[in-house]
Design an enzyme around this catalytic site. Structure first.
Site, PDB file in Angstrom:
ATOM      1  N   HIS A 117       0.814  -1.215   0.000  1.00 43.66           N
ATOM      2  CA  HIS A 117       0.000   0.000   0.000  1.00 43.66           C
ATOM      3  C   HIS A 117       0.848   1.267   0.000  1.00 43.66           C
ATOM      4  CE1 HIS A 117      -3.686  -2.235   0.129  1.00 43.66           C
ATOM      5  NE2 HIS A 117      -3.170  -2.988   1.079  1.00 43.66           N
ATOM      6  N   TYR A 140      -2.469   4.625   6.125  1.00 46.94           N
ATOM      7  CA  TYR A 140      -1.645   3.459   6.444  1.00 46.94           C
ATOM      8  C   TYR A 140      -0.473   3.369   5.472  1.00 46.94           C
ATOM      9  CZ  TYR A 140      -0.244  -1.462   6.435  1.00 46.94           C
ATOM     10  OH  TYR A 140       0.484  -2.624   6.444  1.00 46.94           O
TER      11      TYR A 140
END
Length: 270
Positions: A117, A140
């Site tokens: 990510h 995140y």
């Protein structure tokens, strides 16, 4: 006479998490002692284990946690999208405290559990390698980019070697069609960590944690020297997600970009 273990003490942070539980038993042959740390309950220490409950946002506690450690597997922190304040304390302040403690304790090798990510805003038609700019898909993901940059600084400034392992989807099996590309088996995860710890020199390396799947978004050429060779593949699970003639909607960003549903989860502020 038993064979000597390579390390005296390895620290595993996030040992109560999903992957931490997988690693707890499997990394024991690598060290005389495995020090396990988490905020959550880790139960009773087994043979060759030490348990230390620690909040990564508590600098003094992290400094104490690092005493006598030879190498760190840093899996601590929040592993999904969450409100920024929580991400900041666990993943940003936490990793800053960890690297300062690593520096002061003289630890020479860290494996940082980064994430795919960190590059989730590349398209699913892109092939991404470690030389390309980060494109986080969430708060995140931003926190993982911070950890990668911070570890780079500590390598350049103090010579602390780090492998940032951008983990794909590490589960017993893929949970959706996207994971046919991002799947990273537990066995491959453990083998990749072994390579990261035992390679003679790693400098500052970014590697993608992924099995030998039929489709690919990530090129690991810059980490090839680690010697990791995936043995597993998502192909055995392909039948769970049969081919379809239905195309995703043109505005479905979860199909357009590599980050999947993380693109819908954030940012979150409270």
């Amino acid at each position: 006479m038993t064979q000597a273990t390579p390390f005296k003490r390895i620290l595993l942070t996030g040992a109560a998490g999903g992957l931490g539980k997988v690693l707890r038993e499997r990394i024991k042959p690598w060290a005389e002692v495995i020090r396990l740390s988490d905020l959550a309950d880790l139960g009773v220490a087994g043979e060759g284990e030490e348990i230390v409950q620690c909040d990564l946002a508590d600098k003094a506690a992290v400094l104490a946690l690092m005493e006598g450690v030879d190498a760190v597997l840093h899996f601590g922190g929040i592993s999904t999208e969450a409100p920024f304040e929580a991400i900041m304390h666990a993943n940003i302040l936490g990793v800053a405290n960890l690297y300062e403690a690593v520096h002061k304790a003289g630890v020479k090798r860290v494996v940082f559990a980064s994430s795919n990510h960190a590059v989730g805003y590349y398209r699913t038609t892109d092939m991404v390698d470690a030389s390309m700019p980060t494109r986080p898909d969430s708060m995140y993901g931003v926190s993982k980019c911070f950890g990668e940059s911070l570890s780079r600084y500590y390598y350049d400034r103090f010579g602390i070697e780090t492998v940032c392992l951008r983990i794909g989807s590490s589960f017993p099996e893929p949970l959706n069609r996207r994971m046919l590309t991002t799947y990273f088996s537990y066995d491959d995860l453990v083998e990749s960590l072994r390579c990261c710890l035992f390679a003679p020199r790693v400098g500052h390396t970014i590697a993608f944690g992924v099995s030998d799947n039929d489709s690919a978004w990530w090129d690991n050429k810059h980490a090839a020297f680690l010697g990791f060779r995936a043995r597993d593949s998502a192909r055995q699970f392909a039948g769970k997600f049969p081919d379809s003639a239905d195309f995703p909607a043109a505005d479905d960003i979860t199909a357009t970009y590599q980050g999947g549903k993380f693109l819908l989860d954030g940012p979150q502020y409270q």
